[in-house]
Write an enzyme that holds these catalytic residues in place. Structure first.
Site, mmCIF file in Angstrom:
data_model
loop_
_atom_site.group_PDB
_atom_site.id
_atom_site.type_symbol
_atom_site.label_atom_id
_atom_site.label_comp_id
_atom_site.label_asym_id
_atom_site.label_seq_id
_atom_site.Cartn_x
_atom_site.Cartn_y
_atom_site.Cartn_z
ATOM 1 N N GLN A 45 -30.702 -73.571 -85.455
ATOM 2 C CA GLN A 45 -30.340 -73.045 -84.136
ATOM 3 C C GLN A 45 -29.191 -72.037 -84.241
ATOM 4 O O GLN A 45 -28.361 -71.931 -83.337
ATOM 5 C CB GLN A 45 -29.961 -74.192 -83.202
ATOM 6 C CG GLN A 45 -31.111 -75.127 -82.871
ATOM 7 C CD GLN A 45 -32.208 -74.425 -82.093
ATOM 8 O OE1 GLN A 45 -31.947 -73.468 -81.370
ATOM 9 N NE2 GLN A 45 -33.442 -74.888 -82.251
ATOM 10 N N SER A 46 -29.168 -71.275 -85.311
ATOM 11 C CA SER A 46 -28.075 -70.329 -85.545
ATOM 12 C C SER A 46 -28.000 -69.262 -84.461
ATOM 13 O O SER A 46 -28.954 -68.523 -84.223
ATOM 14 C CB SER A 46 -28.269 -69.656 -86.910
ATOM 15 O OG SER A 46 -27.425 -68.538 -87.040
ATOM 16 N N ASN A 47 -26.834 -69.176 -83.813
ATOM 17 C CA ASN A 47 -26.621 -68.091 -82.854
ATOM 18 C C ASN A 47 -26.527 -66.745 -83.563
ATOM 19 O O ASN A 47 -26.945 -65.719 -83.020
ATOM 20 C CB ASN A 47 -25.338 -68.342 -82.051
ATOM 21 C CG ASN A 47 -25.489 -69.476 -81.055
ATOM 22 O OD1 ASN A 47 -26.587 -69.741 -80.583
ATOM 23 N ND2 ASN A 47 -24.401 -70.154 -80.758
ATOM 24 N N ALA A 89 -28.183 -65.821 -86.166
ATOM 25 C CA ALA A 89 -29.548 -65.364 -86.442
ATOM 26 C C ALA A 89 -30.191 -64.789 -85.183
ATOM 27 O O ALA A 89 -30.829 -63.730 -85.217
ATOM 28 C CB ALA A 89 -30.374 -66.530 -86.983
#
Length: 699
Positions: free
Chosen positions: A70-72, A74
């Site tokens: 859930q990388s912001n 990315a």
């Protein structure tokens, strides 16, 4: 070099209820609203502006990065790629949760390709493999680091540090979440290790070492104070979604909390129980100079594909907005931190300087700054490249030269007067107005509250400065009758010449009263709701039908002008408004007084006829221009690189190259700007040449 992906600066909002929950006083805690940044909000965009700029410069066609599921970072990389017409490949570690797709859905909507790696330990190897496959397919991949945290990415928070210096100069500490380390590193490099407190979220195993290394690479050798927090989720490649335990040091009374990368999932765990802070003076800012982006501008003039026609636009009628913060316009004592050091602005009412004052300024520029004086569009002067702490010595020098009559009022003495007034042309001599207005401003303690952008114009009837955007002004209608101008309009109020300054000062006090009545945030009279009518209604005096106010001329006088007393005034344009200390010394040796004009020219008056030619030749040899047809009369520029960290180009060098090559259009005023802010832009019809990551945009 940056790619503009948002609008800056972000607001700084007070948090009185959170302050109370933490045992602080209501005004002691603020939140830097980086959650309002474009592309979905959050700290990653500041880093991406620098990282993506490098990628674009290197010809990248695909952005490749990594992160947790859930990388912001990315997701925002995918959004930046979509905005710029690039592809994105995101290598994410972990296992997708079917019931919580979150950022994965957004990344798909943005057209990104997602590569899932079950074991986060294998992510680095998979990124290298993906990049190799793309190269083999003829693509040009740019691999962006985890969280955008590299020396390049961390520069984004050097800019944030500069914003905080302007918005909250007295803040003792900035509290920030630490994930991959770039955000804290940029803040440490810009503000100093003693002002930045990090809360570790567990994204990397060695946050202190990582932040220390990045900050050192940005030019700040001080080690960070350390981080407090949990690292329970480090194995997942994503920081934990809960605030860590309280920091080991007490937060400041006048603290400033930067928006963290992630928000706590369990709000019952928030806020942490921090102890009440001790009182104390604000800690000093870091003595390191924020690093500007290295390298050349990478831009060319004229553009390889020129526009079909030279287009112009004017900002004179642009709408104004409410101001979320107090005016922070620099002065001689309240300096501005720029990429090349501190910047001081010296007010010169009416542009009038004695020869001794000009020589004192030249000596200060030589001894304390970068060796030059910069002219502004208000006839003031700036010194750049000052060392930290030099403002006090500069203030002492200015006071000794008679250039600092009031420390409390030094930023509010913005006064433009007609060029050549009292010597040639005009209906009266505006110089006594200048003296009386300056004295009246400094004598009234209440007027120290004026914003640093507040401007008075004193027009002797020739119509040269009334249209230059003054908040208040005087326009001589005859030798005995004077009109009061408000926000560039004739208010209808009239005064005799001898009492005109009293009316102007009354209007200035009325502006402050009306501003207070409307909430106290406006920087300019035009920003008040129905400001002209309401300020005028607070004033007494005879009234007449308003007259049309002359529009601002495109250029001021250039060349020789015979004065009323038979002597000659010589006016020359200073290219890009930059007066070298040696030029200032020469100007001071020619006459007893000079006048700086808002067109970045300098007038040398009172020359005997037999001295004019020699003076013109001597000044011309130093680069001052006396030809009204020269393109330098029409060309202006902002500071650009390396002085301004926001700038994408060395606009002064590129503007000079354009003049030298004959590429400046003959029928246009041209302003070169290093970014979309277009600082220093003249009023009226101007052709904008704005630096972008891929060259200049003209129009």
């Amino acid at each position: 070099m940056t790619v503009p992906l948002s609008h800056w600066p972000t607001p700084l909002d007070r948090a009185p209820r959170l302050s109370a929950a933490l045992g602080l006083r209501p005004g002691d805690l603020s939140v830097k609203r980086d959650d309002l940044i474009d592309l979905g909000g959050g700290n990653k965009v500041r880093k991406l502006e620098h990282l993506v700029a490098e990628a674009v410069r290197d010809g990248a066609t695909v952005l490749v990065t990594q992160g947790g599921m859930q990388s912001n970072h990315a997701r925002m990389t995918a959004a930046a790629a979509a905005r710029l017409g690039l592809r994105a490949v995101l290598v994410l570690g972990g296992t997708p949760a079917r019931d919580r797709p979150g950022n994965l859905v957004l990344e798909g909507a943005l057209g990104a390709r997602v590569v899932v790696v079950a074991d986060p330990a294998d992510v680095d190897a998979r990124v290298a493999e993906v990049a190799g496959d793309l190269r083999a397919a003829g693509e040009v991949p740019a691999v962006l680091p985890l969280g955008g945290s590299s020396v390049t990415g961390a520069r984004g928070y050097l800019a944030c540090a500069a914003e905080l210096q302007q918005q909250a100069p007295d803040a003792r500490h900035v509290v920030v979440a630490v994930g991959s380390g770039g955000t804290m590193a940029g803040l440490v490099a810009g503000l100093g290790a003693d002002r930045v407190l990090g809360v570790d979220t567990g994204a990397v195993p060695d946050p202190v070492e990582r932040v220390t290394a990045l900050a050192a690479a940005l030019g700040c050798p001080e080690a960070p104070l350390g981080c407090a927090g949990t690292r329970s989720a480090a194995a997942t490649g994503h920081p934990p979604r809960q605030p860590g335990p309280r920091c080991g040091r007490r937060p400041a009374r006048r603290g400033c909390c930067s928006t963290p990368c992630t928000r706590p999932r369990r709000w019952r765990d928030w806020p942490p129980r921090w102890p009440t802070a001790r009182s104390g003076r604000a800690s000093r800012p870091c003595s390191c100079t924020p690093a500007a982006c290295p390298g050349s501008s990478g831009t060319r003039w004229p553009p390889s594909s020129p526009p079909r026609s030279w287009s112009r636009r004017s900002l004179a009628g642009a709408m104004t907005t409410a101001r979320p913060r107090a005016d922070a316009c620099p002065g001689a004592l309240q300096t501005h931190s720029a990429a090349d050091g501190e910047l001081a602005r010296v007010r010169v009412p009416g542009g009038l300087l004695t020869a001794a004052q000009l020589r004192a300024l030249a000596a200060a520029a030589r001894d304390l700054g970068d060796g030059a004086l910069e002219m502004t569009s208000r006839g003031n002067l700036q010194l750049r490249g000052l060392a930290s702490g030099a403002a006090r010595e500069l203030g002492d020098r200015l006071a000794a030269a008679g250039l600092l009559p009031s420390e409390t009022h030094e930023r509010v003495r913005n006064v433009l007067a007609s060029a050549l007034t009292g010597r040639a042309g005009g209906l009266l001599d505006a110089r006594p107005w200048t003296t009386a207005l300056d004295a009246g401003l400094c004598a009234d303690p209440a007027l120290a509250a004026l914003p640093g952008r507040y401007l008075a114009t004193l027009d002797d009837g020739r119509g040269d400065v009334s249209g230059l955007g003054g908040d208040v002004g005087l326009l001589a209608l005859s030798p005995s009758s004077v009109a009061l101008l408000l926000a560039g309009e004739d208010s209808g109020l009239r005064a005799a010449s001898a009492g005109a300054v009293d009316l102007l000062l009354a209007a200035t006090r009325a502006f402050l009263a009306e501003r207070d009545a409307q909430g106290g945030t406006a920087w300019r009279l035009a920003e008040l709701d129905d400001g002209v009518a309401r300020v005028a209604a607070r004033l007494d005096g005879p009234r007449s039908a308003p007259v049309a106010v002359p529009a601002a001329p495109a250029a001021g006088p250039v060349g020789a002008e015979t004065q009323a007393d038979g002597r000659t005034a010589l006016t020359g344009v200073v290219p890009l408004g930059r007066i070298a200390a040696g030029q200032a010394d020469l100007l001071g040796s020619l006459t007893g007084e000079v006048q700086l004009t808002p067109w970045r020219s300098v007038m040398v008056p009172d020359l005997a006829e037999d001295r004019v030619d020699d003076a013109a030749v001597d000044l011309h040899r130093t680069g001052i221009v006396f030809d009204a047809a020269s393109p330098w009369v029409r060309v202006t520029a902002c500071a650009g690189r390396p002085g301004c960290a926001r700038s994408l180009a060395d606009v002064r060098a590129d503007a000079a190259a354009a003049v030298a090559s004959g590429a400046v259009p003959e029928d246009s005023r041209v302003h070169w700007a290093g970014c979309e802010r277009r600082c220093g832009r003249p009023r009226g019809d101007v052709l904008d040449v704005v630096a972008t990551p891929v060259g200049y945009r003209v129009g």
